[in-house]
Design a protein around this motif. Structure first.
Motif, PDB file in Angstrom:
ATOM      1  N   CYS A  17     -31.766 -52.081 -17.586  1.00 23.18           N
ATOM      2  CA  CYS A  17     -31.034 -53.346 -17.637  1.00 23.18           C
ATOM      3  C   CYS A  17     -31.759 -54.413 -18.438  1.00 23.18           C
ATOM      4  CB  CYS A  17     -30.798 -53.853 -16.218  1.00 23.18           C
ATOM      5  SG  CYS A  17     -32.335 -54.229 -15.342  1.00 23.18           S
ATOM      6  N   GLY A  18     -32.919 -54.069 -19.022  1.00 25.28           N
ATOM      7  CA  GLY A  18     -33.738 -55.090 -19.635  1.00 25.28           C
ATOM      8  C   GLY A  18     -33.580 -55.227 -21.130  1.00 25.28           C
ATOM      9  N   PRO A  19     -34.085 -56.317 -21.682  1.00 27.07           N
ATOM     10  CA  PRO A  19     -33.934 -56.590 -23.121  1.00 27.07           C
ATOM     11  C   PRO A  19     -34.743 -55.661 -24.007  1.00 27.07           C
ATOM     12  CG  PRO A  19     -35.349 -58.245 -22.100  1.00 27.07           C
ATOM     13  CD  PRO A  19     -34.760 -57.440 -20.983  1.00 27.07           C
ATOM     14  N   ARG A  20     -35.792 -55.001 -23.464  1.00 29.00           N
ATOM     15  CA  ARG A  20     -36.619 -54.113 -24.270  1.00 29.00           C
ATOM     16  C   ARG A  20     -36.207 -52.657 -24.137  1.00 29.00           C
ATOM     17  NH1 ARG A  20     -41.669 -56.266 -25.491  1.00 29.00           N
ATOM     18  NH2 ARG A  20     -42.006 -54.352 -26.669  1.00 29.00           N
ATOM     19  N   HIS A  21     -35.158 -52.398 -23.371  1.00 34.22           N
ATOM     20  CA  HIS A  21     -34.715 -51.016 -23.190  1.00 34.22           C
ATOM     21  C   HIS A  21     -34.152 -50.469 -24.502  1.00 34.22           C
ATOM     22  CE1 HIS A  21     -33.187 -47.431 -21.285  1.00 34.22           C
ATOM     23  NE2 HIS A  21     -31.954 -47.695 -21.700  1.00 34.22           N
ATOM     24  N   ASP A  22     -34.575 -49.249 -24.837  1.00 32.28           N
ATOM     25  CA  ASP A  22     -34.126 -48.595 -26.064  1.00 32.28           C
ATOM     26  C   ASP A  22     -32.792 -47.904 -25.798  1.00 32.28           C
ATOM     27  OD1 ASP A  22     -33.824 -47.315 -28.456  1.00 32.28           O
ATOM     28  OD2 ASP A  22     -35.593 -46.032 -28.270  1.00 32.28           O
ATOM     29  N   LYS A  23     -31.711 -48.599 -26.095  1.00 32.48           N
ATOM     30  CA  LYS A  23     -30.381 -48.062 -25.822  1.00 32.48           C
ATOM     31  C   LYS A  23     -30.170 -46.762 -26.590  1.00 32.48           C
ATOM     32  CE  LYS A  23     -29.627 -51.933 -23.614  1.00 32.48           C
ATOM     33  NZ  LYS A  23     -29.714 -51.974 -22.144  1.00 32.48           N
ATOM     34  N   GLY A  24     -29.911 -45.693 -25.860  1.00 34.04           N
ATOM     35  CA  GLY A  24     -29.667 -44.402 -26.475  1.00 34.04           C
ATOM     36  C   GLY A  24     -30.919 -43.686 -26.938  1.00 34.04           C
ATOM     37  N   GLY A  25     -32.092 -44.290 -26.765  1.00 30.82           N
ATOM     38  CA  GLY A  25     -33.336 -43.668 -27.194  1.00 30.82           C
ATOM     39  C   GLY A  25     -34.078 -43.015 -26.044  1.00 30.82           C
ATOM     40  N   ALA A  26     -35.345 -42.725 -26.264  1.00 30.14           N
ATOM     41  CA  ALA A  26     -36.171 -42.102 -25.241  1.00 30.14           C
ATOM     42  C   ALA A  26     -36.393 -43.056 -24.070  1.00 30.14           C
ATOM     43  CB  ALA A  26     -37.505 -41.689 -25.840  1.00 30.14           C
ATOM     44  N   LYS A  27     -36.511 -42.499 -22.884  1.00 34.34           N
ATOM     45  CA  LYS A  27     -36.800 -43.316 -21.710  1.00 34.34           C
ATOM     46  C   LYS A  27     -38.216 -43.879 -21.792  1.00 34.34           C
ATOM     47  CE  LYS A  27     -33.973 -40.817 -18.308  1.00 34.34           C
ATOM     48  NZ  LYS A  27     -34.033 -40.085 -17.016  1.00 34.34           N
ATOM     49  N   PRO A  28     -38.423 -45.052 -21.215  1.00 32.42           N
ATOM     50  CA  PRO A  28     -39.807 -45.503 -21.057  1.00 32.42           C
ATOM     51  C   PRO A  28     -40.515 -44.576 -20.071  1.00 32.42           C
ATOM     52  CG  PRO A  28     -38.321 -46.911 -19.814  1.00 32.42           C
ATOM     53  CD  PRO A  28     -37.454 -45.976 -20.620  1.00 32.42           C
ATOM     54  N   VAL A  29     -41.824 -44.446 -20.234  1.00 36.47           N
ATOM     55  CA  VAL A  29     -42.613 -43.510 -19.431  1.00 36.47           C
ATOM     56  C   VAL A  29     -43.550 -44.265 -18.509  1.00 36.47           C
ATOM     57  CG1 VAL A  29     -44.304 -41.628 -19.525  1.00 36.47           C
ATOM     58  CG2 VAL A  29     -42.478 -41.760 -21.231  1.00 36.47           C
ATOM     59  N   ALA A  30     -43.703 -43.788 -17.302  1.00 33.49           N
ATOM     60  CA  ALA A  30     -44.667 -44.346 -16.354  1.00 33.49           C
ATOM     61  C   ALA A  30     -45.670 -43.269 -15.978  1.00 33.49           C
ATOM     62  CB  ALA A  30     -43.945 -44.852 -15.108  1.00 33.49           C
ATOM     63  N   THR A  31     -46.961 -43.568 -16.044  1.00 30.76           N
ATOM     64  CA  THR A  31     -47.987 -42.590 -15.643  1.00 30.76           C
ATOM     65  C   THR A  31     -48.856 -43.145 -14.518  1.00 30.76           C
ATOM     66  OG1 THR A  31     -49.508 -43.358 -17.350  1.00 30.76           O
ATOM     67  CG2 THR A  31     -48.130 -41.471 -17.902  1.00 30.76           C
ATOM     68  N   PHE A  32     -49.141 -42.295 -13.580  1.00 34.12           N
ATOM     69  CA  PHE A  32     -49.981 -42.636 -12.433  1.00 34.12           C
ATOM     70  C   PHE A  32     -51.126 -41.643 -12.303  1.00 34.12           C
ATOM     71  CE2 PHE A  32     -45.875 -44.311 -11.431  1.00 34.12           C
ATOM     72  CZ  PHE A  32     -46.024 -45.346 -10.519  1.00 34.12           C
ATOM     73  N   ASP A  33     -52.327 -42.127 -12.165  1.00 34.42           N
ATOM     74  CA  ASP A  33     -53.370 -41.293 -11.579  1.00 34.42           C
ATOM     75  C   ASP A  33     -52.944 -40.982 -10.155  1.00 34.42           C
ATOM     76  OD1 ASP A  33     -56.053 -40.191 -10.987  1.00 34.42           O
ATOM     77  OD2 ASP A  33     -56.253 -42.012  -9.792  1.00 34.42           O
ATOM     78  N   TRP A  34     -53.549 -39.981  -9.521  1.00 33.57           N
ATOM     79  CA  TRP A  34     -53.109 -39.600  -8.181  1.00 33.57           C
ATOM     80  C   TRP A  34     -54.070 -40.031  -7.085  1.00 33.57           C
ATOM     81  CZ3 TRP A  34     -48.559 -38.345  -6.345  1.00 33.57           C
ATOM     82  CH2 TRP A  34     -48.486 -37.894  -5.023  1.00 33.57           C
ATOM     83  N   ASP A  35     -55.259 -39.411  -7.016  1.00 31.47           N
ATOM     84  CA  ASP A  35     -56.159 -39.632  -5.886  1.00 31.47           C
ATOM     85  C   ASP A  35     -56.625 -41.081  -5.816  1.00 31.47           C
ATOM     86  OD1 ASP A  35     -56.163 -36.914  -5.018  1.00 31.47           O
ATOM     87  OD2 ASP A  35     -57.531 -36.428  -6.663  1.00 31.47           O
ATOM     88  N   ASN A  36     -56.418 -41.703  -4.686  1.00 31.35           N
ATOM     89  CA  ASN A  36     -56.768 -43.096  -4.415  1.00 31.35           C
ATOM     90  C   ASN A  36     -56.012 -44.085  -5.295  1.00 31.35           C
ATOM     91  OD1 ASN A  36     -58.791 -43.083  -2.220  1.00 31.35           O
ATOM     92  ND2 ASN A  36     -59.931 -41.788  -3.639  1.00 31.35           N
ATOM     93  N   THR A  37     -54.959 -43.599  -5.971  1.00 36.96           N
ATOM     94  CA  THR A  37     -54.039 -44.470  -6.688  1.00 36.96           C
ATOM     95  C   THR A  37     -52.655 -44.373  -6.071  1.00 36.96           C
ATOM     96  OG1 THR A  37     -55.270 -44.332  -8.761  1.00 36.96           O
ATOM     97  CG2 THR A  37     -52.971 -44.970  -8.918  1.00 36.96           C
ATOM     98  N   VAL A  38     -52.176 -43.154  -5.859  1.00 31.24           N
ATOM     99  CA  VAL A  38     -50.905 -42.944  -5.161  1.00 31.24           C
ATOM    100  C   VAL A  38     -51.150 -42.682  -3.680  1.00 31.24           C
ATOM    101  CG1 VAL A  38     -48.830 -41.505  -5.046  1.00 31.24           C
ATOM    102  CG2 VAL A  38     -49.824 -42.059  -7.252  1.00 31.24           C
ATOM    103  N   ILE A  39     -52.310 -42.117  -3.369  1.00 35.56           N
ATOM    104  CA  ILE A  39     -52.675 -41.823  -1.980  1.00 35.56           C
ATOM    105  C   ILE A  39     -54.060 -42.385  -1.680  1.00 35.56           C
ATOM    106  CG2 ILE A  39     -51.321 -39.682  -1.882  1.00 35.56           C
ATOM    107  CD1 ILE A  39     -54.170 -38.266  -2.152  1.00 35.56           C
ATOM    108  N   LYS A  40     -54.389 -42.415  -0.415  1.00 39.39           N
ATOM    109  CA  LYS A  40     -55.744 -42.700   0.024  1.00 39.39           C
ATOM    110  C   LYS A  40     -56.443 -41.366   0.281  1.00 39.39           C
ATOM    111  CE  LYS A  40     -59.350 -44.709   1.958  1.00 39.39           C
ATOM    112  NZ  LYS A  40     -60.321 -45.490   1.187  1.00 39.39           N
ATOM    113  N   ASN A  41     -57.616 -41.187  -0.334  1.00 40.62           N
ATOM    114  CA  ASN A  41     -58.443 -39.991  -0.280  1.00 40.62           C
ATOM    115  C   ASN A  41     -58.063 -39.005  -1.374  1.00 40.62           C
ATOM    116  OD1 ASN A  41     -60.214 -40.962   1.678  1.00 40.62           O
ATOM    117  ND2 ASN A  41     -58.884 -40.278   3.345  1.00 40.62           N
ATOM    118  N   ASP A  42     -58.501 -37.781  -1.292  1.00 36.43           N
ATOM    119  CA  ASP A  42     -58.526 -36.894  -2.455  1.00 36.43           C
ATOM    120  C   ASP A  42     -57.941 -35.532  -2.116  1.00 36.43           C
ATOM    121  OD1 ASP A  42     -59.818 -34.845  -4.292  1.00 36.43           O
ATOM    122  OD2 ASP A  42     -60.552 -36.685  -5.205  1.00 36.43           O
ATOM    123  N   ILE A  43     -56.882 -35.142  -2.856  1.00 38.58           N
ATOM    124  CA  ILE A  43     -56.220 -33.865  -2.570  1.00 38.58           C
ATOM    125  C   ILE A  43     -57.042 -32.676  -3.041  1.00 38.58           C
ATOM    126  CG2 ILE A  43     -53.931 -34.886  -2.565  1.00 38.58           C
ATOM    127  CD1 ILE A  43     -53.504 -33.756  -5.391  1.00 38.58           C
ATOM    128  N   GLY A  44     -57.886 -32.867  -4.068  1.00 38.67           N
ATOM    129  CA  GLY A  44     -58.789 -31.802  -4.467  1.00 38.67           C
ATOM    130  C   GLY A  44     -59.767 -31.489  -3.350  1.00 38.67           C
TER     131      GLY A  44
END
Length: 440
Positions: free
Chosen positions: A69-96
């Motif tokens: 819905c935003g002014p910077r959205h690329d109409k008909g183009g590639a989606k914007p990408v979101a990247t997340f580290d996992w351990d202690n960023t998405v969760i608390k503690n470490d899955i490894g």
């Protein structure tokens, strides 16, 4: 496992962190986001507790700007990408860690080929190999670490401390900006199993750690280790909102990819959008060799999703950049808009973000030097959402030893133009006030 990923031609990556209950003890961010009419159709972040200062408002504005819905959205183009580290960023503690502990407690680590521990890692030192051989005699196809505490102790020490139980260095000879042999070793110790079997092991560890009360310790060998994990509510909310706004959301983890895939499903991220350490397979079974990126060939085992390696894997697997170029910073149109992490292991892909960069404060020197210096105003700093770190009394040693060199030495943290970042005071911190309930 099918590792084929869709290559994306244009930019935008958004990453962020967390959940739990935090009481912030620092003053709020002074700069308010610019006020402008907000499109009515933009999805809203719904979790407000735990965000520091104006961080949530700035994230919302990012979504409003780059979402569908935003002014910077690329109409008909590639989606914007979101990247997340996992351990202690998405969760608390470490899955490894959770997975390694489970493997040791259940005797699921295979005996090395020909009984030679050097076949499990090209960086394992001779003293470490001798210590492991002495503690873990080859008596079958798997090591009885659930009964042989000496063997469990030796493997755990090499993995967790990077030393033998006698204090000898366990790994050497690696590039400290693209490889962490201790992290890679977990993936390498899954050799002989199928991807599906490793996923089952990870799922069992996940169930155990989510059900355990906060603060739980479990026994591995003769010692006690962390026995609980929690998802951050803020992170679930952010991922949901990003996806609803039309972002492609990716996890980029330094844990084995099959393990990360098991955990990421519960925040709505599928296997195709999960990047981690990848083993080379042989006739359907994992080997102790690793897949490469950029100029690193499969089986060379010298680069994983770690610091500069995360940049390479993002460029290669998300943006379709191949060869030596994947190891380099890309033009702005082929880089992420936003990235988030909690550690020095995330600093390269965070720096690549062209919009906002969220750093969860775990008192990691290089990351916090860059985040607090905030030369372009695009960094957000937030306390961890569960059991956040208190204030670090001494300034971060940015001008002297905050940066880890490729050979493992320490040096000053530098800006892109080569100038040195001065030492930075720790100003964004918090204290936990409650424990989150078990999760499923």
């Amino acid at each position: 496992m099918n590792f084929k990923r869709r290559a994306v031609a244009a930019a935008a990556v958004l990453a962020v962190a967390g959940a739990g209950v935090v009481t912030v003890q620092a003053t709020a961010e002074a700069t308010q986001p610019e006020r402008r009419p907000r499109p009515a159709a933009c999805p809203d972040l719904t979790v407000s507790k735990g965000w520091y200062g104006t961080n949530r408002a700035r994230l919302q504005r990012m979504i409003d700007t780059y979402g569908h819905c935003g002014p910077r959205h690329d109409k008909g183009g590639a989606k914007p990408v979101a990247t997340f580290d996992w351990d202690n960023t998405v969760i608390k503690n470490d899955i490894g860690d959770a997975t390694m502990f489970w493997l040791l407690r259940h005797g699921k680590i295979r005996t090395p080929r020909h009984g030679d521990w050097r076949t499990t890692s090209r960086y394992l030192t001779a003293p470490a190999a001798r210590a492991l051989t002495a503690a873990c005699p080859a008596t079958g196809t798997t090591l009885p670490t659930h009964r042989n505490t000496a063997c469990a102790d030796e493997i755990l020490s090499v993995y967790a401390e990077g030393t033998t139980t006698a204090g000898r260095t366990a790994f050497d000879g690696f590039d400290h900006r693209r490889m962490e042999p201790q992290y890679a070793w977990l993936a390498q110790l899954t050799r002989g199993w199928t991807t599906r079997q490793v996923e089952r092991f990870a799922a069992a560890a996940r169930t155990q750690n989510l059900a355990a009360p906060v603060g739980t310790e479990q026994r591995v060998g003769t010692g006690k280790v962390t026995g609980w994990v929690r998802y951050y509510d803020q992170q679930r909310d952010l991922i949901r909102t990003l996806k609803k706004a039309g972002f492609d959301v990716y996890i980029v983890s330094a844990s084995p990819e099959p393990v990360a895939e098991v955990w990421s499903r519960s925040v709505g991220i599928d296997a195709r959008h999960t990047l981690g350490i990848r083993n080379v397979s042989d006739h359907g079974r994992l080997t102790a060799h690793l897949q490469g990126c950029g100029t690193v060939e499969d089986g060379d085992d010298s680069m994983i999703t770690y610091i500069d390696g995360k940049r390479c894997w993002i460029n290669q697997e998300i943006f379709g950049v191949r060869g030596a170029a994947a190891e380099k910073v890309q033009p702005a149109a082929r880089r992420q808009v936003f990235a988030a992490g909690d550690s020095d292991t995330d600093v390269s892909f965070l720096r690549d973000a062209t919009g906002l960069r969220l750093a969860l404060n775990r008192n990691k020197s290089e990351l916090m030097c860059r985040a607090y210096e905030n030369g372009d105003g695009r960094w957000l700093v937030n306390p961890m959402f569960i059991e956040p770190k208190g204030r670090q009394a001494a300034p971060y040693p940015c001008a002297s030893t905050g940066y880890t060199e490729r050979d493992g030495g320490q040096g000053p943290v530098r800006r892109s133009d080569g100038s040195v970042i001065p030492d930075q005071k720790d100003t964004v911190f918090g204290a936990s006030t409650a424990s989150p309930a078990p999760q499923d």
